[in-house]
Design a protein around this motif. Structure first.
Motif, mmCIF file in Angstrom:
data_model
loop_
_atom_site.group_PDB
_atom_site.id
_atom_site.type_symbol
_atom_site.label_atom_id
_atom_site.label_comp_id
_atom_site.label_asym_id
_atom_site.label_seq_id
_atom_site.Cartn_x
_atom_site.Cartn_y
_atom_site.Cartn_z
ATOM 1 N N ARG A 101 2.793 39.179 2.652
ATOM 2 C CA ARG A 101 2.249 38.434 3.793
ATOM 3 C C ARG A 101 2.532 36.957 3.584
ATOM 4 O O ARG A 101 1.895 36.314 2.754
ATOM 5 C CB ARG A 101 0.758 38.674 3.922
ATOM 6 C CG ARG A 101 0.432 40.108 4.175
ATOM 7 C CD ARG A 101 -1.052 40.241 4.283
ATOM 8 N NE ARG A 101 -1.439 41.632 4.174
ATOM 9 C CZ ARG A 101 -2.599 42.086 4.567
ATOM 10 N NH1 ARG A 101 -3.492 41.258 5.064
ATOM 11 N NH2 ARG A 101 -2.886 43.348 4.440
ATOM 12 N N GLN A 102 3.488 36.458 4.314
ATOM 13 C CA GLN A 102 3.955 35.090 4.141
ATOM 14 C C GLN A 102 3.156 34.106 4.988
ATOM 15 O O GLN A 102 2.547 34.495 5.975
ATOM 16 C CB GLN A 102 5.436 35.007 4.507
ATOM 17 C CG GLN A 102 6.319 35.838 3.615
ATOM 18 C CD GLN A 102 6.190 35.427 2.163
ATOM 19 O OE1 GLN A 102 6.106 34.252 1.836
ATOM 20 N NE2 GLN A 102 6.166 36.401 1.265
ATOM 21 N N PRO A 103 3.177 32.835 4.603
ATOM 22 C CA PRO A 103 2.502 31.818 5.410
ATOM 23 C C PRO A 103 3.116 31.756 6.813
ATOM 24 O O PRO A 103 4.332 31.890 6.970
ATOM 25 C CB PRO A 103 2.758 30.514 4.668
ATOM 26 C CG PRO A 103 3.171 30.906 3.301
ATOM 27 C CD PRO A 103 3.798 32.261 3.415
ATOM 28 N N VAL A 104 2.258 31.578 7.795
ATOM 29 C CA VAL A 104 2.664 31.451 9.190
ATOM 30 C C VAL A 104 2.035 30.185 9.728
ATOM 31 O O VAL A 104 0.829 29.953 9.550
ATOM 32 C CB VAL A 104 2.190 32.665 10.025
ATOM 33 C CG1 VAL A 104 2.482 32.459 11.502
ATOM 34 C CG2 VAL A 104 2.811 33.950 9.510
ATOM 35 N N GLU A 105 2.837 29.355 10.381
ATOM 36 C CA GLU A 105 2.326 28.152 11.017
ATOM 37 C C GLU A 105 2.727 28.170 12.481
ATOM 38 O O GLU A 105 3.914 28.230 12.803
ATOM 39 C CB GLU A 105 2.875 26.890 10.348
ATOM 40 C CG GLU A 105 2.279 25.630 10.927
ATOM 41 C CD GLU A 105 2.612 24.385 10.120
ATOM 42 O OE1 GLU A 105 2.075 23.326 10.456
ATOM 43 O OE2 GLU A 105 3.393 24.483 9.153
#
Length: 147
Positions: free
Chosen positions: A67-71
């Motif tokens: 689960r990668q960072p999302v902006e």
């Protein structure tokens, strides 16, 4: 009535500052991005009115991938209108920027049907609307589009 998001996704969204009924102004980013050439279908504006300015941190293992960072911030795609137009032409849709995935490694976009995309020198799709957002945030691998 069933909940809009799974408990896991809703918890991640709430930690980032989301809440039901959240609305943020879209004018500040819309005008300069539209002047650059981006087109924002209504579904994209509604999505960003609810989710813009949220940053979701890396959150461990996902279903297929971490689960990668999302902006969510479409201004992160300034200067990339040609990339979004090219992938939009390939799928026959208008893809507008939503923000970034993996700290700027990939862009995120959405088309006029609400389909969510990873946009880079390759592209993948996650699904439409809340279902696509769930897949993205739960760490599903997007369906890679042919080049």
């Amino acid at each position: 009535m069933s909940p809009r998001f799974s408990p896991d996704v809703e918890q991640r969204l709430r930690r980032a500052g989301w809440f039901p009924g959240r609305e943020v102004d879209t004018e500040a980013w819309r005008v300069p991005l539209e002047e650059e050439g981006f087109v924002f279908p209504d579904v994209v504006v509604r999505f960003l009115r609810e989710f813009n300015d949220l940053y979701l941190v890396h959150d461990g293992r996902g279903v297929d991938v971490g689960r990668q960072p999302v902006e969510f911030d479409p201004t992160l795609a300034v200067g990339e209108v040609d990339r979004f137009e090219a992938w939009g032409a390939d799928v026959g849709r208008t893809i507008a920027p939503l923000g970034e995935l993996e700290r700027g490694m990939f862009f995120l976009g959405m088309d006029e049907t609400g389909e969510i995309y990873l946009v880079s020198n390759w592209a993948a799709r996650y699904g439409v609307g809340d279902a696509g957002l769930e897949r993205l945030l739960l760490g599903y691998r997007g369906e890679e589009l042919p080049q």
